[in-house]
Design an enzyme around this catalytic site. Structure first.
Site, PDB file in Angstrom:
ATOM      1  CE  LYS A  22      -1.647   1.605   4.063  1.00  0.00           C
ATOM      2  NZ  LYS A  22      -1.340   3.021   4.348  1.00  0.00           N
ATOM      3  CG  ASN A  23       2.372   2.636   3.512  1.00  0.00           C
ATOM      4  OD1 ASN A  23       1.197   2.932   3.270  1.00  0.00           O
ATOM      5  ND2 ASN A  23       2.815   2.412   4.742  1.00  0.00           N
ATOM      6  CB  CYS A 118      -4.612  10.239  11.387  1.00  0.00           C
ATOM      7  SG  CYS A 118      -3.040   9.517  11.823  1.00  0.00           S
ATOM      8  NE  ARG A 123       1.048  10.530  10.059  1.00  0.00           N
ATOM      9  CZ  ARG A 123       0.454   9.495   9.461  1.00  0.00           C
ATOM     10  NH1 ARG A 123      -0.623   8.984  10.022  1.00  0.00           N
ATOM     11  NH2 ARG A 123       0.893   8.991   8.331  1.00  0.00           N
ATOM     12  CG  ASP A 307       3.768   1.456   9.223  1.00  0.00           C
ATOM     13  OD1 ASP A 307       3.896   1.699   8.021  1.00  0.00           O
ATOM     14  OD2 ASP A 307       3.475   2.320  10.070  1.00  0.00           O
ATOM     15  NE  ARG A 399      -7.219   4.551   5.575  1.00  0.00           N
ATOM     16  CZ  ARG A 399      -6.778   5.745   5.975  1.00  0.00           C
ATOM     17  NH1 ARG A 399      -7.186   6.255   7.108  1.00  0.00           N
ATOM     18  NH2 ARG A 399      -5.902   6.404   5.248  1.00  0.00           N
TER      19      ARG A 399
HETATM   20  C1  EPZ Z   1       4.474   6.948   6.047  1.00  0.00           C
HETATM   21  O1  EPZ Z   1       3.762   7.999   6.668  1.00  0.00           O
HETATM   22  C2  EPZ Z   1       3.525   5.762   6.027  1.00  0.00           C
HETATM   23  N1  EPZ Z   1       2.326   6.094   5.263  1.00  0.00           N
HETATM   24  C3  EPZ Z   1       3.128   5.387   7.457  1.00  0.00           C
HETATM   25  O2  EPZ Z   1       2.326   4.211   7.389  1.00  0.00           O
HETATM   26  C4  EPZ Z   1       4.399   5.061   8.244  1.00  0.00           C
HETATM   27  O3  EPZ Z   1       4.053   4.777   9.568  1.00  0.00           O
HETATM   28  C5  EPZ Z   1       5.359   6.254   8.187  1.00  0.00           C
HETATM   29  O4  EPZ Z   1       5.643   6.590   6.798  1.00  0.00           O
HETATM   30  C6  EPZ Z   1       6.678   5.981   8.885  1.00  0.00           C
HETATM   31  O5  EPZ Z   1       7.299   4.882   8.296  1.00  0.00           O
HETATM   32  C7  EPZ Z   1       2.379   6.012   3.907  1.00  0.00           C
HETATM   33  O6  EPZ Z   1       3.399   5.708   3.327  1.00  0.00           O
HETATM   34  C8  EPZ Z   1       1.102   6.336   3.168  1.00  0.00           C
HETATM   35  P1  EPZ Z   1       6.750  10.300   8.006  1.00  0.00           P
HETATM   36  P2  EPZ Z   1       4.380   9.494   6.626  1.00  0.00           P
HETATM   37  O7  EPZ Z   1       6.625  11.552   7.209  1.00  0.00           O
HETATM   38  O8  EPZ Z   1       5.079   9.738   5.341  1.00  0.00           O
HETATM   39  C9  EPZ Z   1       6.783  13.626  11.441  1.00  0.00           C
HETATM   40  C10 EPZ Z   1       0.488   2.839   7.822  1.00  0.00           C
HETATM   41  O9  EPZ Z   1       0.099   2.303   8.862  1.00  0.00           O
HETATM   42  N2  EPZ Z   1       6.675  14.596  10.332  1.00  0.00           N
HETATM   43  O10 EPZ Z   1       7.947   9.451   7.815  1.00  0.00           O
HETATM   44  O11 EPZ Z   1       3.317  10.442   7.040  1.00  0.00           O
HETATM   45  C11 EPZ Z   1       5.516  12.810  11.585  1.00  0.00           C
HETATM   46  O12 EPZ Z   1       4.567  13.491  12.358  1.00  0.00           O
HETATM   47  C12 EPZ Z   1       0.962   4.278   7.837  1.00  0.00           C
HETATM   48  O13 EPZ Z   1       0.562   2.266   6.699  1.00  0.00           O
HETATM   49  C13 EPZ Z   1       6.766  15.966  10.607  1.00  0.00           C
HETATM   50  O14 EPZ Z   1       6.907  16.373  11.755  1.00  0.00           O
HETATM   51  O15 EPZ Z   1       5.461   9.391   7.801  1.00  0.00           O
HETATM   52  C14 EPZ Z   1       6.012  11.560  12.248  1.00  0.00           C
HETATM   53  O16 EPZ Z   1       6.122  11.798  13.638  1.00  0.00           O
HETATM   54  C15 EPZ Z   1       0.800   4.915   9.214  1.00  0.00           C
HETATM   55  N3  EPZ Z   1       6.669  16.856   9.570  1.00  0.00           N
HETATM   56  C16 EPZ Z   1       7.412  11.376  11.652  1.00  0.00           C
HETATM   57  O17 EPZ Z   1       7.783  12.652  11.131  1.00  0.00           O
HETATM   58  C17 EPZ Z   1       6.512  16.431   8.272  1.00  0.00           C
HETATM   59  O18 EPZ Z   1       6.448  17.273   7.363  1.00  0.00           O
HETATM   60  C18 EPZ Z   1       7.482  10.337  10.535  1.00  0.00           C
HETATM   61  O19 EPZ Z   1       6.566  10.718   9.547  1.00  0.00           O
HETATM   62  C19 EPZ Z   1       6.423  15.047   8.023  1.00  0.00           C
HETATM   63  C20 EPZ Z   1       6.521  14.146   9.058  1.00  0.00           C
END
Ligand code: EPZ
Length: 421
Positions: A22-23, A118, A123, A307, A399
């Protein structure tokens, strides 16, 4: 409201096919916005989030079709008729923020509803915006929308990510692919899904070096061909099924995924006493008589994947001793804890650390899914519990897991999809 009804106690044995990730599929589908030609994407999982992604693409003008039996999507980005990703779609799937980079690169403008938080955290998307600003974009936030412009088009630049954010790396990659000149992403995310997106972009003619490392170089092109790509397998789904075998004292083989995709999760399962067999395109995990407690901390790849945290916590409930699980990526990713405790688990949360006292005998109960991966951990616990467990609000589950009850049934689980009275 749909629920899953599980009668625990069956030992899971056998092999199960792993769906496309999915990701990886989500950013790859949004990357079709970068081309005026037709794209073909294979091995796309039939999931709610994929269907939402297609609705977002259609709202922008991309013509799409999804043959869910062959798992193949055709996307035709000849005409982009809108630059706005609407609130009512973005609020259901925050990954829609991944339209920002492609729209700015293709149209020089984007209006994307702020994804909002969420269940697992706030996020924010500040890393996405600062990366795209390094390529010449400018943003304003008004009425809950991110409005981005790049009237002179995007120019190559150096994007320094404060944190190896997966989504920010993906937006940066897609935008840089059409920017004029060379771009560098520093402190890039290294997840396998980044490599898969890069491979998909390269089928479009993009020039990318270093995907999977912390520094990625992209030489922008004036235009890109249509994509022709097969999505990589879903490592999180695979880990979930390996845990299902172990938590029931059985042995499960996940087919269609090379062990390298599972990285540290396999090492952790071995530390917990599982017998792991690594084959070129499959992995088997077998219960060896007992499970040992574990101490783990989630981290960006190649660290332990956030995850998989909830699923491993369910497994730790059955381990002979005390496990500690530290969640370092998201601020609120322990909502499965009170639900696991309803099934008899003994778990204490201290800040970002959960302490699991095992082994605990689990007894069936009605529990509520709160987010995608929490849902999976409740199913795992239900499979090991004595008696009947009903997992409610499984729209979270749909999802990210394709036909999970059918796949578990094929392994011997007593599980049915049912409706709440
Ligand atoms: C991706 O989310 C995945 N989703 C998530 O999977 C996964 O948990 C996550 O990466 C970490 O591996 C998809 O790929 C669709 P991040 P993403 O940006 O890109 C902070 C699932 O269950 N952050 O690496 O949103 C954020 O709040 C989902 O399949 C900022 O502060 O994750 C988090 O604490 C859940 N500012 C951390 O970084 C930003 O601009 C990691 O987020 C972006 C992120």
């Amino acid at each position: 409201m749909e629920k899953l009804r599980i009668m625990g106690g069956s030992r899971l044995e056998g092999s199960v096919g792993i769906s496309g990730a999915k990701n990886a599929a989500l950013p790859i589908l949004f990357a079709t916005l970068l081309s005026t030609e037709k794209s073909t994407i294979r091995n796309v999982p039939a999931l709610a989030d994929i269907r939402t992604t297609l609705k977002v693409l259609e709202a922008l003008g991309v013509r799409t079709s999804f043959d869910e039996n062959s798992h193949t999507i055709l996307a035709d980005g000849t005409l982009i008729e809108s630059i706005e990703a609407p609130y009512d779609l973005v609020r259901t799937m925050r990954a829609s923020v991944l339209t920002l980079g492609p729209l700015l690169a293709r149209k020089g403008e984007a209006k994307v509803s702020l994804p909002g938080g969420c269940a697992i955290g706030a996020r924010p998307v500040d890393f996405h915006l600062s990366a795209l600003e390094a390529l010449g974009a400018s943003f304003s936030i008004e009425n809950g929308y991110i409005h981005g412009t790049a009237k002179q088009g995007l120019r190559g630049g150096i994007m320094k990510l404060p944190f190896p954010s997966v989504g920010a790396t993906e937006n940066a990659l897609m935008a840089a692919a059409l920017a004029e000149g060379t771009s560098i992403i520093e402190n890039a995310a290294r997840e396998p899904e980044i490599i898969d997106l890069s491979e998909a972009l390269r089928t479009m003619g993009a020039e990318i070096e270093g995907a999977g490392d912390s520094s990625i170089a992209i030489r922008g092109k004036a235009s890109l061909r249509g994509m022709n790509h097969t999505v990589a397998p879903d490592r999180v789904e695979a880990a979930t099924f390996l845990c299902a075998g172990l938590i029931t004292g059985g042995s499960v083989e996940t087919k269609g995924i090379a062990p390298g995709f599972l990285g540290s999760a396999l090492d952790t399962l071995e530390k917990m006493g599982a017998r792991i067999e690594r084959m070129p395109h499959s992995v088997r995990a077998s219960f060896s008589g007992s499970l040992e407690p574990v101490s783990l901390e989630t981290a960006p790849f190649p660290g332990f994947p956030t995850d998989m945290q909830a699923q491993f916590m369910a497994l730790a409930v059955r381990a002979n001793g005390q496990s500690t699980i530290k969640e370092s990526i998201f601020e609120n990713r322990f909502m499965h804890v009170p639900e696991l405790c309803r099934l008899g688990a003994k778990i204490r949360v201290q800040g970002s650390v959960a302490v699991v006292d095992g082994p605990c005998a689990l007894t069936g109960a009605t529990v509520m899914a709160t987010d995608l991966r929490a849902s999976a951990s409740l199913i795992l616990a239900g499979l090991a519990a004595k008696g009947e467990t009903n997992v409610r609000r499984i729209y979270h589950l749909d999802r990210g897991y394709e036909r999970i009850e059918e796949k578990l049934q094929s392994l011997g689980a007593n599980i049915q999809r049912d409706f709440d009275k």
